[in-house]
Design a protein around this motif. Structure first.
Motif, PDB file in Angstrom:
ATOM      1  N   GLY A  72      31.633  38.803  37.815  1.00  0.00           N
ATOM      2  CA  GLY A  72      32.580  37.960  38.539  1.00  0.00           C
ATOM      3  C   GLY A  72      31.932  37.496  39.825  1.00  0.00           C
ATOM      4  N   LEU A  93      41.056  30.763  34.151  1.00  0.00           N
ATOM      5  CA  LEU A  93      39.784  31.465  34.302  1.00  0.00           C
ATOM      6  C   LEU A  93      39.790  32.804  33.563  1.00  0.00           C
ATOM      7  CD1 LEU A  93      38.851  30.763  38.028  1.00  0.00           C
ATOM      8  CD2 LEU A  93      38.046  29.618  35.979  1.00  0.00           C
ATOM      9  N   GLY A  94      40.937  33.495  33.575  1.00  0.00           N
ATOM     10  CA  GLY A  94      41.021  34.754  32.844  1.00  0.00           C
ATOM     11  C   GLY A  94      40.860  34.553  31.349  1.00  0.00           C
ATOM     12  N   SER A  95      41.438  33.478  30.834  1.00  0.00           N
ATOM     13  CA  SER A  95      41.305  33.173  29.405  1.00  0.00           C
ATOM     14  C   SER A  95      39.859  32.878  29.047  1.00  0.00           C
ATOM     15  CB  SER A  95      42.195  31.988  29.036  1.00  0.00           C
ATOM     16  OG  SER A  95      43.557  32.281  29.269  1.00  0.00           O
ATOM     17  N   ALA A  97      37.399  34.213  30.344  1.00  0.00           N
ATOM     18  CA  ALA A  97      36.699  35.500  30.356  1.00  0.00           C
ATOM     19  C   ALA A  97      37.129  36.396  29.200  1.00  0.00           C
ATOM     20  CB  ALA A  97      36.950  36.210  31.684  1.00  0.00           C
ATOM     21  N   MET A  99      40.358  37.330  28.434  1.00  0.00           N
ATOM     22  CA  MET A  99      41.551  38.132  28.694  1.00  0.00           C
ATOM     23  C   MET A  99      42.773  37.516  28.022  1.00  0.00           C
ATOM     24  SD  MET A  99      40.958  38.836  32.794  1.00  0.00           S
ATOM     25  CE  MET A  99      42.397  39.909  32.943  1.00  0.00           C
ATOM     26  N   ILE A 104      46.425  38.970  31.962  1.00  0.00           N
ATOM     27  CA  ILE A 104      46.134  38.195  33.171  1.00  0.00           C
ATOM     28  C   ILE A 104      47.333  38.205  34.113  1.00  0.00           C
ATOM     29  CG2 ILE A 104      45.585  35.900  34.074  1.00  0.00           C
ATOM     30  CD1 ILE A 104      44.256  35.351  31.311  1.00  0.00           C
ATOM     31  N   GLN A 140      40.791  36.080  41.108  1.00  0.00           N
ATOM     32  CA  GLN A 140      40.183  35.680  39.834  1.00  0.00           C
ATOM     33  C   GLN A 140      38.970  36.527  39.498  1.00  0.00           C
ATOM     34  OE1 GLN A 140      37.091  34.137  39.213  1.00  0.00           O
ATOM     35  NE2 GLN A 140      36.410  33.971  41.338  1.00  0.00           N
ATOM     36  N   CYS A 141      38.318  37.066  40.517  1.00  0.00           N
ATOM     37  CA  CYS A 141      37.181  37.942  40.285  1.00  0.00           C
ATOM     38  C   CYS A 141      37.643  39.376  40.011  1.00  0.00           C
ATOM     39  CB  CYS A 141      36.245  37.902  41.491  1.00  0.00           C
ATOM     40  SG  CYS A 141      34.752  38.903  41.328  1.00  0.00           S
ATOM     41  N   ARG A 144      38.937  40.569  36.459  1.00  0.00           N
ATOM     42  CA  ARG A 144      38.066  40.448  35.289  1.00  0.00           C
ATOM     43  C   ARG A 144      37.497  41.799  34.861  1.00  0.00           C
ATOM     44  NH1 ARG A 144      34.487  34.953  35.455  1.00  0.00           N
ATOM     45  NH2 ARG A 144      36.076  33.551  36.282  1.00  0.00           N
ATOM     46  N   VAL A 146      34.620  43.223  34.137  1.00  0.00           N
ATOM     47  CA  VAL A 146      33.173  43.047  34.220  1.00  0.00           C
ATOM     48  C   VAL A 146      32.536  44.265  34.878  1.00  0.00           C
ATOM     49  CG1 VAL A 146      33.318  40.532  34.322  1.00  0.00           C
ATOM     50  CG2 VAL A 146      33.381  41.855  36.446  1.00  0.00           C
ATOM     51  N   MET A 149      30.377  42.525  40.301  1.00  0.00           N
ATOM     52  CA  MET A 149      31.114  41.554  41.096  1.00  0.00           C
ATOM     53  C   MET A 149      30.256  41.163  42.290  1.00  0.00           C
ATOM     54  SD  MET A 149      35.105  42.717  40.954  1.00  0.00           S
ATOM     55  CE  MET A 149      35.871  43.103  39.374  1.00  0.00           C
TER      56      MET A 149
END
Length: 268
Positions: A72, A93-95, A97, A99, A104, A140-141, A144, A146, A149
């Motif tokens: 992220g 943005l989540g979609s 990625a 999610m 989300i 948004q980060c 996620r 991930v 970051m």
């Protein structure tokens, strides 16, 4: 690199052939759950290093290796579509990625509530203050799934309560195994700290950085984040190193303080 999330090996960056060297054989390695803070003066190349680390800018030399689990990224400046609401922006943005929409929605509500987003997720992004837009970009980060970051000046424009909440969120995710690379003028987060100076990456206790200029800041009321010295006739004076000045001023103004004067601290 089983436990390594990010590695930069002798990375060099120039924006044009024969131009100045922005990054000069920079090497670093970050492992799972590690917190790394990157400091440096404005224009020192911190943002360039972060973009190279994420793959948004290609190095002129050296190599970059990232974990396949994804990352992220929050840049220092970005202008998302002004008519889009915070909710639709985060959903989009989540979609991307991978999610689910329900996932989300729950995560976005939780993070923005902790950061104190006002007037909420359904306001158009173009109507938000700089601080509230920053909260959406951070969200948004932070939502996620991930392993890495990368945050460029995440505390800028945040009030004291939001800064404290962001610190807690970062520490929680680091405890869960997320690795952070954060460019900042000073966050107080634990972990390894580097200074980027003249394109070279140095430990922050390097003697070459010990002579950085300090500043005196006079406010009309005390700042909530730091103890100061009372001034004759009212007001409070603070002594700050150069790399903490900008963050301190942003927080003080957000807390309602009036800045009377900022001046270099006389050398002894």
């Amino acid at each position: 690199m089983p436990d390594d999330v990010l590695e930069l090996a002798r990375v060099t960056k120039r924006y044009r052939r024969g131009g100045p060297t922005v990054l000069d054989e920079v090497s670093l390695r970050l492992r799972r759950g590690e917190l790394a803070e990157l400091r440096g003066h404005n224009g020192s190349g911190k943002s360039t290093l972060l973009r190279v680390a994420c793959g948004f800018s290609q190095p002129s030399g050296g190599r970059v290796v990232r974990s396949s689990a994804g990352f992220g990224f929050v840049p220092d400046r970005v202008a998302p579509p002004g008519r889009m609401t915070g909710r639709s922006y985060l959903t989009h943005l989540g979609s991307m990625a991978g999610m689910e929409r329900h996932q989300i929605a729950v995560a976005a509500e939780s993070v923005t509530a902790r950061l104190g987003l006002d007037p909420g997720l359904d306001a158009p992004l173009g109507t938000l203050s700089r601080g509230n837009l920053r909260k959406v970009l951070l969200t948004q980060c932070l939502i996620r799934p991930v392993h890495l970051m990368v945050l460029d000046e995440p505390f800028i424009a945040l009030d004291a309560d939001a800064s404290d909440a962001l610190t807690e969120l970062i520490l929680e995710r680091a405890d869960a195994g997320v690795t952070f690379l954060i460019a900042t003028h000073g966050s107080g987060l634990p972990g390894v700290r580097w200074v980027l100076s003249q394109g070279r990456l140095l430990l922050d206790d390097d003697p070459e950085e010990a002579s950085d200029e300090g500043f005196l800041v006079d406010l009309d009321v005390p700042a909530s984040s730091r103890a100061g010295e009372p001034l004759p006739g009212g007001g409070v004076r603070y002594r700050l190193p150069a790399d903490e000045l900008e963050t301190f001023l942003v927080r003080a103004i957000a807390d309602g303080a009036h800045v009377r004067r900022v001046q270099p601290e006389p050398r002894r």
